[in-house]
Design a protein around this motif. Structure first.
Motif, short mmCIF file in Angstrom:
data_model
loop_
_atom_site.label_atom_id
_atom_site.label_comp_id
_atom_site.label_asym_id
_atom_site.label_seq_id
_atom_site.Cartn_x
_atom_site.Cartn_y
_atom_site.Cartn_z
N TYR A 6 0.83 -1.21 0.00
CA TYR A 6 0.00 0.00 0.00
C TYR A 6 0.86 1.25 0.00
O TYR A 6 0.63 2.19 -0.75
CB TYR A 6 -0.93 -0.03 1.21
N LEU A 7 1.91 1.24 0.82
CA LEU A 7 2.82 2.38 0.87
C LEU A 7 3.55 2.55 -0.47
O LEU A 7 3.75 3.67 -0.94
CB LEU A 7 3.82 2.22 2.00
N GLN A 8 3.91 1.45 -1.10
CA GLN A 8 4.57 1.52 -2.40
C GLN A 8 3.62 2.05 -3.46
O GLN A 8 4.05 2.77 -4.37
CB GLN A 8 5.12 0.16 -2.81
N LEU A 75 -1.13 11.74 2.60
CA LEU A 75 -1.77 10.42 2.66
C LEU A 75 -0.76 9.36 3.06
O LEU A 75 -1.06 8.46 3.86
CB LEU A 75 -2.40 10.07 1.30
N TYR A 76 0.46 9.47 2.55
CA TYR A 76 1.52 8.52 2.90
C TYR A 76 1.82 8.59 4.40
O TYR A 76 1.93 7.56 5.07
CB TYR A 76 2.77 8.82 2.08
N ARG A 77 1.94 9.83 4.91
CA ARG A 77 2.19 9.99 6.36
C ARG A 77 1.06 9.39 7.17
O ARG A 77 1.29 8.74 8.20
CB ARG A 77 2.38 11.46 6.71
N ASP A 78 -0.18 9.61 6.73
CA ASP A 78 -1.32 9.05 7.44
C ASP A 78 -1.33 7.53 7.37
O ASP A 78 -1.70 6.86 8.34
CB ASP A 78 -2.64 9.59 6.87
N ALA A 79 -0.93 6.97 6.23
CA ALA A 79 -0.89 5.52 6.09
C ALA A 79 0.17 4.91 6.99
O ALA A 79 -0.04 3.84 7.57
CB ALA A 79 -0.63 5.14 4.64
N VAL A 80 1.30 5.59 7.12
CA VAL A 80 2.35 5.09 8.01
C VAL A 80 1.87 5.14 9.46
O VAL A 80 2.09 4.21 10.23
CB VAL A 80 3.65 5.89 7.83
#
Length: 130
Positions: A6-8, A75-80
């Motif tokens: 997902y992060l990728q 969004l990436y920061r939130d996903a992490v």
């Protein structure tokens, strides 16, 4: 922790936007240089106004890409931090205020500002050599 795939996926969107931003900058410099070269050779000041329009259009497009890139980084920061639902690529809608804020970014101001200075120089040259 969020799944690595997902992060990728989010990172690939960010990379594509960054690549597009670089392509927009490249096209702007190329088109502006070609227009100014033609304008200096043809001895017409109309080309300076066309070059200015081209610079503004590319700057706004580049600022829009920067806004999208910033939203996907958030969004990436939130996903992490796992504050977002898994496997969602939805971001907030880009507002005009965000684009205006992005236009003031150094990555936009340096490239497009120097292009505006170049067309001003050619415009002044053409105005005084007539």
């Amino acid at each position: 922790m969020a799944e690595e795939a997902y992060l990728q996926m989010i990172q690939s969107v960010i990379t594509r936007l960054s690549t597009q931003s670089t392509a927009v900058k490249t096209w702007c410099v190329t088109v502006t240089a070609a227009l100014l070269g033609f304008g200096a050779k043809a001895d017409t000041i109309v080309v300076v106004f066309i070059a200015f329009y081209v610079i503004v259009a590319f700057a706004v497009l580049d600022a829009y890409y920067l806004c999208l890139e910033r939203a996907y980084r958030a969004l990436y920061r939130d996903a992490v931090g796992q504050t977002t639902a898994s496997w969602i690529l939805t971001i907030e809608r880009t507002r005009m205020a965000d684009v205006v804020s992005a236009i003031r970014s150094p990555s936009i101001v340096l490239i497009y500002g120097s292009s505006v200075l170049a067309i001003l120089g050619v415009g002044i040259y053409l105005a005084f050599t007539r």
